[in-house]
Every structure is written in C-alpha cells, then in structure tokens.
Enzyme design. Structure first.
Site, PDB file in Angstrom:
ATOM      1  N   SER A 247       0.825  -1.197   0.000  1.00 52.33           N
ATOM      2  CA  SER A 247       0.000   0.000   0.000  1.00 52.33           C
ATOM      3  C   SER A 247       0.866   1.257   0.000  1.00 52.33           C
ATOM      4  CB  SER A 247      -0.923   0.018   1.227  1.00 52.33           C
ATOM      5  OG  SER A 247      -1.806  -1.080   1.218  1.00 52.33           O
ATOM      6  N   PRO A 328      -8.174  -0.265  -6.408  1.00 55.95           N
ATOM      7  CA  PRO A 328      -7.901   0.978  -5.679  1.00 55.95           C
ATOM      8  C   PRO A 328      -8.931   1.201  -4.583  1.00 55.95           C
ATOM      9  CG  PRO A 328      -8.983   1.457  -7.758  1.00 55.95           C
ATOM     10  CD  PRO A 328      -8.722  -0.020  -7.757  1.00 55.95           C
ATOM     11  N   GLY A 329      -8.472   1.599  -3.431  1.00 59.52           N
ATOM     12  CA  GLY A 329      -9.367   1.978  -2.338  1.00 59.52           C
ATOM     13  C   GLY A 329      -8.962   3.322  -1.808  1.00 59.52           C
ATOM     14  N   ARG A 330      -7.740   3.378  -1.247  1.00 61.19           N
ATOM     15  CA  ARG A 330      -7.190   4.629  -0.732  1.00 61.19           C
ATOM     16  C   ARG A 330      -7.186   5.719  -1.805  1.00 61.19           C
ATOM     17  NH1 ARG A 330      -3.033   4.723   3.092  1.00 61.19           N
ATOM     18  NH2 ARG A 330      -2.627   2.549   2.529  1.00 61.19           N
ATOM     19  N   ARG A 371      -3.663   5.858  12.233  1.00 57.17           N
ATOM     20  CA  ARG A 371      -2.585   5.586  11.301  1.00 57.17           C
ATOM     21  C   ARG A 371      -1.250   6.204  11.725  1.00 57.17           C
ATOM     22  NH1 ARG A 371      -2.199   7.268   6.757  1.00 57.17           N
ATOM     23  NH2 ARG A 371      -1.193   5.459   5.789  1.00 57.17           N
ATOM     24  N   CYS A 402      -5.552   8.898  26.404  1.00 58.37           N
ATOM     25  CA  CYS A 402      -4.546   8.724  27.452  1.00 58.37           C
ATOM     26  C   CYS A 402      -3.355   7.922  26.922  1.00 58.37           C
ATOM     27  CB  CYS A 402      -5.179   8.032  28.656  1.00 58.37           C
ATOM     28  SG  CYS A 402      -4.175   8.120  30.148  1.00 58.37           S
TER      29      CYS A 402
END
Length: 475
Positions: A247, A328-330, A371, A402
């Site tokens: 990716s 394709p996705g992103r 991410r 936290c």
C-alpha cells in the site's frame, strides 16, 4: 522511521521539522493536491467544501467529523474506471476496477460505487452485508480474506459473488465442500505472494513471503494450490491469479516485477493443464498525497504504465494478455475526505537546544485516526474557521486520549495565534481512518458527513455513549 529504544527524545533529528516541510510564507494557503476537488477558502477565510463552510459543518454536525466531498469521490472512481479501461482496451479489452471496501465502506459509498460502474472488493461477512443491503450486483463483487469462516463463504456463494480469492490450502478444501453442499461452482482466484518488497511500511507491504497472505511462489506453493483447485472441477472454477504487493506505492516498478512472476506462473499452469486462465488481478495500493513530500501518479499514468507492463510480460510468456483487474481503495476514498476538529488546548513545550514545539490538542485523536500511531503516517492540517495574519508555528496536533502516542499530525506549521475554539481540518482521511476507528477511552466515533452541491447530509451517524453502553451485559 523507527522510534529510538530509549524514547523519542533520543531519536535523530527530534525537535525540528522534517526536511520535506518548509516553513510556509502563508499559513492559510491550501495545497490543492492534498484536498478534495471542491475545497477552497471563502471570502471570510473559512474552509469551504462544495459550498458549505467549516463553521456551518461544525455547528450542524459537531466535531470531530469526517467530511466527504461526494463529487470528488465519484470523480476519482470514474477516473480509474475510464482511464484504466482506455489504457487496457487494446491490450486485453479493458480493466475491471474493484473499489477496495476495506478503505472505507458504508451503504452510501456502496451505492456510489455501484452507480459509477465499479466492482466492489469485500473481505468480511460484514462488508458483504453492506453490499447486500444496497443490492450491489453479486457478479461485480470479489471477496478476500485470509481466514474466511464457513458462514462467510456460504453467504458469498449463496449471494453469487463473482469471485472468491483463495488464500490457503485449508480454504480450498472448505470452499470445495461448501460449494458441493450448495450445488454451485465457486469462481475463484489464487492469491500469490510473488516475493516483491514494496517500498512502504513493513506492516502494509503484503507480497514478501514471510507474512500471512496467500501462496508463495517459493517452493511451488502457488502452483500446488492451482493444481488442487483444478482437481475440483465440479466445485471450483479457476479464473486466474491475484497479487497485491502493498500500500501507499508511488511507482510501478514493483508491479512490473510482480506481473512478470505471476504471469510466468499463469502461463505455466495454462501450458501444463491445457487451459487458459482468463483473468489476472494486480491488486491496488496506489499512493496518495498526505503531505507535500508525496507525488502520486494519476489513474491515467498508472494505466498507461501498467498496460505496457502486462502487454510486454504476456508477450514474453507467449500468452494472450488476461483480463486485468485492480483494486484501488485509498486512491479513491483517501483524498475525498478531511476530518474536522475543534481545538481544546494550545501549549508550548520547551525542548533541548532552545527549540520549542506547540502542542495543539483536539477533540478526537487516535480513536478516529490511528494511522499515525500504527504506521508513523504523516498528515497535514490547516486552520479551518478563519484565516490568520500570524506567522507560522511548528506544531504537533494531538488527541484527547490517554496515550503519549496519540498524535494526529506529527509536524505542521499552524498560525501562531491558534486558540481554543478554533477549527482545524486534516486532509486525506477518507481511507483507513473511519475503517480503523475504535472506542478507545469510551470516546464515541465521529459521523461521516457527505457534502454535494451546497448540501451536507449524514451518511454514517455519530456514535453515542448510549451506543457504547448498550454492548455491556449487566450481571
């Protein structure tokens, strides 16, 4: 980049900006390649998408919120559909574009994908259920997954999906048994790991041998898998091979090596068994611009280069080029969306060597975008509710969770007069943000708001504390 074992303060170069991030002349300027196509600043300096400004979005839908430029999403889908078909038209009759639902999927997105004429890749029973809910054409669905359950395989075959991507010898036996019980022939592809190291983070490089996906070319595993499938003609029909090298990839060199190796195997299977495998899937993983350091190829550039690769390598193997598909996705979802946050606190931290960093805390964080923590991903951001005359201040945008690793944007120049109550927007969050979101610290997940032609609407509602507590089972 790897964190120093003694802590981030010991890492080389800590404290200053990365080399690719110059101090801007104007902190209000937007870099077009990072934002959806219908984003601009209006006369008041507010960020605006498709005629709706950020202040109105925050007022009507709250923050944080994922904001999708619907027409931008659709135009990117059409670009892949049209440009890839044009590039592969003379080579193999065109290309089938499977939108990778794992990037981000909901019923509205599934409808957009269907309406724009794309195929859909799903990798779980839940993603398949989204497709079924909107009546997505079954023959245009492919199903992935390295550990598909019996229930998931049965659901896919009952719905009549166009392909199952086989990932293990256990799954071959499982699919054969379920198909036999249902009295159907399952159309399958074999996922091959061609031993290509994509130049990306190790956790999203998926074609080297030492990982969980697919059958390795090494040791003849992939060939043996094909033989096993071909030995079950009453239960499975082998369409071809599938490869995915990783990716966030910015050139086609890895695809060239993968195509050469996988087409070589496809040709060998055909020769040995006297058959023609009609399809080849080269996966996806096409990169997008998260910051100014990224320079992705367009769909047309990708298509032209990859069509040349397939034609050349097929000719070398002496076979007709198979029908190509890609996932394709992103590259479709990612640039179409930004996340809108409200600033809660701003504080300066003195660092060694006289350096200073401004920490900007927002009302979301790693629960809506993990991410940065997971992949050390870089993002950009901008002030969204106004323009500023102040100079730039090197800032780190952090969340409310936290965790010291709860970082949304590692390094960015924001206005020095940023204050609590201001809005900031982070572009490039359409892929693997809502999809990877969590309820960490019992923080409800944000809504997804689609904007088109001056109208904003919720396509995934905001999660509530009541939603979270509804899962608890009292003693």
């Amino acid at each position: 980049m790897r964190a120093h074992e003694a802590g981030a303060l010991h890492a080389e170069g800590y404290g200053g900006p990365p080399q690719w991030l110059p101090s801007p002349r104007d902190v209000n300027e937007l870099m077009p390649q990072l934002w959806p196509g219908h984003v601009r600043r209006d006369e008041q300096g507010r960020l605006e998408v498709a005629g709706v400004d950020a202040v109105a979005l925050a007022r009507d839908f709250g923050t944080p919120a994922y904001v999708v430029d619907e027409d931008d999403f659709r135009s990117r889908a059409r670009a892949f559909r049209d440009d890839m078909n044009a590039a592969f038209g003379a080579v193999c009759g065109g290309a089938d574009i499977y939108y990778a639902g794992k990037a981000f999927l909901c019923t509205a997105v599934a409808q957009w994908v269907a309406q724009e004429g794309l195929f859909l890749d799903v990798c779980s029973g839940g993603e398949l259920a989204v497709a079924q809910r909107v009546g997505f054409p079954a023959e245009r669905i492919g199903m992935h997954g390295n550990n598909k359950s019996v229930a998931e395989i049965e659901a896919a075959l009952r719905y009549g999906v166009g392909r199952l991507v086989i990932d293990s010898f256990d799954e071959i036996e499982r699919v054969a048994r379920i198909a036999g019980d249902l009295g159907v022939v399952a159309p399958v592809m074999i996922r091959v790991t061609p031993g290509v190291e994509a130049h990306t983070h190790e956790f999203i490089a998926t074609a080297h041998e030492d990982q969980k996906f697919g059958f390795s070319l090494a040791g003849g595993q992939a060939y043996k898998a094909a033989e096993r499938v071909l030995a079950e003609p009453g239960a499975m029909r082998l369409l071809g091979l599938h490869s995915h090298i990783g990716s966030q990839i910015f050139d086609t060199s890895g695809f060239e090596v993968a195509a050469r190796r996988v087409l070589g195997l496809q040709a060998r299977i055909g020769r040995d068994h006297g058959i023609t495998l009609p399809e080849l899937d080269l996966g996806g993983g096409f990169g997008i611009a998260y910051t100014s350091e990224h320079h992705p190829l367009t769909a047309a550039q990708l298509g032209a280069q990859m069509a040349g690769i397939v034609e050349r390598e097929s000719r070398a193997e002496g076979i007709e080029p198979p029908r190509i598909s890609m996932e394709p996705g992103r590259a479709i979802a990612g640039p179409s969306t930004f996340t809108l946050y409200e600033v809660g606190t701003v504080k300066d931290v003195e660092l060694d060597g006289g350096l200073r960093r401004t920490y900007v805390s927002v009302d979301g964080g790693m629960s809506d975008n993990v991410r940065t923590a997971l992949y050390e991903a870089d993002y950009s951001c901008t002030i969204a509710n106004r323009s500023s005359e102040a100079g730039p201040a090197l800032s780190r945008v952090v969340g409310k969770h936290c965790e010291s690793g709860d970082i949304v944007v590692m390094d960015e120049y924001l206005p020095a007069d940023l204050t609590p109550g201001d809005l900031v927007a982070v572009p490039g969050t359409g892929a693997y943000c809502r999809a990877l979101s969590s309820q960490y610290n019992h923080v409800p997940r944000p809504p997804v708001v689609a904007v088109r032609d001056g109208r904003a609407r919720v396509i995934v509602r905001r999660e509530t504390v009541d939603d979270i507590l509804a899962l608890d089972v009292a003693d």
